[in-house]
Structure formats: structure tokens, C-alpha cells
Design a protein around this motif. Structure first.
Motif, PDB file in Angstrom:
ATOM      1  N   LYS A   1       2.162   7.046   3.868  1.00 43.21           N
ATOM      2  CA  LYS A   1       2.508   6.589   2.530  1.00 43.21           C
ATOM      3  C   LYS A   1       3.626   7.458   1.962  1.00 43.21           C
ATOM      4  O   LYS A   1       3.636   8.683   2.156  1.00 43.21           O
TER       5      LYS A   1
ATOM      6  N   ASN B   1       0.808  -1.223   0.000  1.00 44.01           N
ATOM      7  CA  ASN B   1       0.000   0.000   0.000  1.00 44.01           C
ATOM      8  C   ASN B   1       0.843   1.276   0.000  1.00 44.01           C
ATOM      9  O   ASN B   1       0.325   2.361   0.301  1.00 44.01           O
ATOM     10  N   GLN B   2       2.133   1.135  -0.312  1.00 42.77           N
ATOM     11  CA  GLN B   2       3.058   2.278  -0.345  1.00 42.77           C
ATOM     12  C   GLN B   2       3.334   2.874   1.025  1.00 42.77           C
ATOM     13  O   GLN B   2       3.844   3.988   1.140  1.00 42.77           O
ATOM     14  N   LYS B   3       2.983   2.133   2.080  1.00 41.99           N
ATOM     15  CA  LYS B   3       3.276   2.595   3.434  1.00 41.99           C
ATOM     16  C   LYS B   3       4.747   2.345   3.747  1.00 41.99           C
ATOM     17  O   LYS B   3       5.277   1.265   3.489  1.00 41.99           O
TER      18      LYS B   3
END
Length: 328
Positions: free
Chosen positions: A312, A245-247
């Protein structure tokens, strides 16, 4: 005029004598920070227009600098040449303004000529003079005494000590007004956007961070080799490690590489999440770049990832970016 032979020791002696004379003159100025000084500040604080500074010759040069200092520290001000004032520039002065007139003698003709007009307009006037009994001193609403015992010039002719004292007095007025107005570093930066202070105080992280394809990043399950290739390509000396999730999960830097090699990890097979620095320091795009610099210095790191409110990854920056932007 016949030049004398230069004697180094005599030259040094004269230089020191000038400094000593002017230091004594400035020190004597302390006694002039009195009720008149307070009244002058109150008059300018209540000014609905601008502070207009006038002066001839060397006093004019000092007046120009005083006006510039006031303008850059929260007191709207500008300089008007009294000679030009008599030929049209007097129209720049309005009844809402306050005039500061500088003249060591207090008898400068070009200034005395325009005093009746200023009085007719009901423009309040502050004078800075070296003679309390002079025409300018007595005609002004408030007189600030800037007299000196002697000029630093050995001939006693060139304005030296007198101009220094007038300049210091002007600085004292400007700084007193600055404090009274609650003028801040941010306010100063707004009037100095081209200077290093302006850059330091006005630039935000979003203005200098790398975004989009420029961001070095790898997935948590990528290999260390993949991470090193990304670091080499992007050239920031680090890469962010993210999940699906681009975290942001962590960071991997040149320093981490040295530590990894010390532990004998296989660079080709090691998974980046096993060697990354987890819970790394991050920053937000809306913060001042100067704040990011402070955090980097406090934590002794050279790079930071920029995240949004959901952690993110949206950007990256390093110390070189701050240097190029003039923040450091």
C-alpha cells in the motif's frame, strides 16, 4: 629580517624540495612498523579507559590531531597539554588509561616532569620520539621511533619532516586499531552525524519521503489528464497509481508522458492504467536512504514510491529529496 626578491622558479624548486624531503622521511618510516608497533596497538586495544595523547608545541598540534582521529575511529581518546597537566589537568588521567607522549627530542621538560606521576599511577606509556636514547624513549613502556634524517626546513630548525612522520605514524596506529576493533562505516557515521557520511548512512527513507497529502497519487480509472494535474500540483515529476485498497499498481512519470505523446494517445481521454508503468520499483520506509539511492541509480530512475508490507502506498521520494538531504 629583510625580504628577498621572489623568483618564481626558485619558489617552485623549494616547494618541491620540501615535498621530496618529507616523502623520503615517510618512506623511511616503513621500517618502524615492527613488533613495537604491534605491542603499542595491543596495549591500546586492552585499555579499559582512554588513550591520552600529550605533546608540546608542534608535537602538541600533531598529538591533538592523532587523538581526534582515534576518537572518531573507535578508540576513545583525548589530548592533554603537558604544561597544563602539571597544574591540575593531570587529574584527567587515570590508571585505566594509556598515554601516548610525543617529543621529537625526547627531552621535552614539561613531559619529563609528569613521568614520575604517571609511573606512580601505573599508567602505561607509549612514546613517539626521534631519538631512541632520549629520556622519554627509555622511560616509556613502548617506544615508537619517528626520527628523520633532516627537516624539510632549509635552516634545519622548523619541525617539518619530523611532525609529518609523527602524524603518519599516529594515523597508522589509529587505522590499525580501527581494523582490529571491527569498526564499520556505520560506527563512523554515528560519531559524524553532522557530516555528509553521517547523513548518507544514518538517514532512512521515512526521514525524507513525502507523506499524507504530499503524496502524488491517482486511482487506476482516473484519466491521464487527472494524473497530469496531480503531478503538476505535487511537483515530484511523477504520480503513483493505486486501486481501491491503496495498493500500488504502477507509476507515471515525466518520461512516461513523453512516451505517451509519441504514441498519439489523447491526453484528455486516455485512462491512466492504460499508459502507466506497471510493476514499478518501490521501496520501504525502514531502508536507508542510501540504499534507495543505489536502487534508483541502478535502475536509472529518478523517483520511487514507498509501500508498506502489503504494497500500500505510504510515501514518495525523488532524486531532489536525496540531494537536499545530502545523501547524493
Amino acid at each position: 629580517m629583510q625580504s628577498k626578491q621572489i623568483h618564481p622558479e626558485q619558489i617552485k624548486k623549494l616547494g618541491l624540495a620540501v615535498i621530496d624531503t618529507e616523502l623520503s622521511a615517510v618512506d623511511a618510516l616503513r621500517a618502524q612498523i615492527d613488533d613495537n608497533f604491534v605491542s603499542a596497538c595491543k596495549l591500546m586495544l586492552g585499555c579499559e579507559g582512554r588513550v591520552v595523547v600529550i605533546g608540546m608545541g608542534k608535537s602538541g598540534h600533531i598529538g591533538n590531531k592523532i587523538a581526534a582521529t582515534m576518537a572518531s575511529t573507535g578508540t576513545p581518546a583525548f589530548f592533554v597539554h603537558p604544561g597544563e597537566a602539571s597544574h591540575g589537568d593531570l587529574g584527567m588521567i587515570t590508571p585505566k588509561d594509556v598515554v601516548i607522549a610525543l617529543s621529537n627530542s625526547g627531552e621535552t621538560g614539561e613531559i619529563l616532569t609528569i613521568i614520575p606521576i604517571l609511573k606512580r599511577l601505573s599508567v602505561p606509556m607509549i612514546s613517539i620520539t626521534g631519538n631512541r636514547s632520549s629520556t622519554l624513549s627509555t622511560e616509556a613502556d613502548i617506544n615508537l621511533h619517528a626520527g628523520v634524517e633532516k627537516e624539510a626546513c632549509p635552516l634545519g630548525l622548523a619541525p617539518t619532516s619530523s611532525t609529518t612522520v609523527a602524524l603518519v605514524l599516529g594515523d597508522a596506529l589509529a587505522v590499525a586499531l580501527l581494523d582490529a576493533r571491527g569498526f564499520t562505516e556505520e560506527d563512523f557515521a554515528l560519531s559524524h552525524p553532522g557530516g555528509s557520511l553521517g547523513r548518507r548512512l544514518l538517514l532512512h527513507v521515512k526521514d525524507i519521503m513525502h507523506t499524507g497529502e504530499q503524496i502524488p497519487q491517482v486511482h487506476e480509472n482516473d484519466t491521464l489528464r487527472d494524473a497530469l494535474l496531480v503531478m503538476t500540483e505535487k511537483g515530484l515529476g511523477m504520480t503513483g497509481i493505486v486501486d481501491d485498497n491503496q495498493k500500488v499498481l504502477g507509476i507515471y512519470t515525466d518520461g512516461d508522458l513523453r512516451r505517451t505523446l509519441d504514441k498519439n494517445f489523447d491526453v484528455h481521454k486516455a485512462i491512466i492504467k492504460d499508459v502507466m508503468t506497471a510493476n514499478c520499483k518501490t521501496t520501504r520506509e525502514h531502508l536507508l536512504a542510501a540504499e534507495a539511492l543505489t536502487e534508483m541509480q541502478q535502475n536509472k530512475i529518478n523517483a520511487m514510491l514507498v509501500v508498506d508490507e502489503n504494497d500500500k502506498l505510504i510515501g514518495a521520494l525523488n532524486m531532489h529529496d536525496l540531494l537536499r538531504a545530502g545523501v547524493v
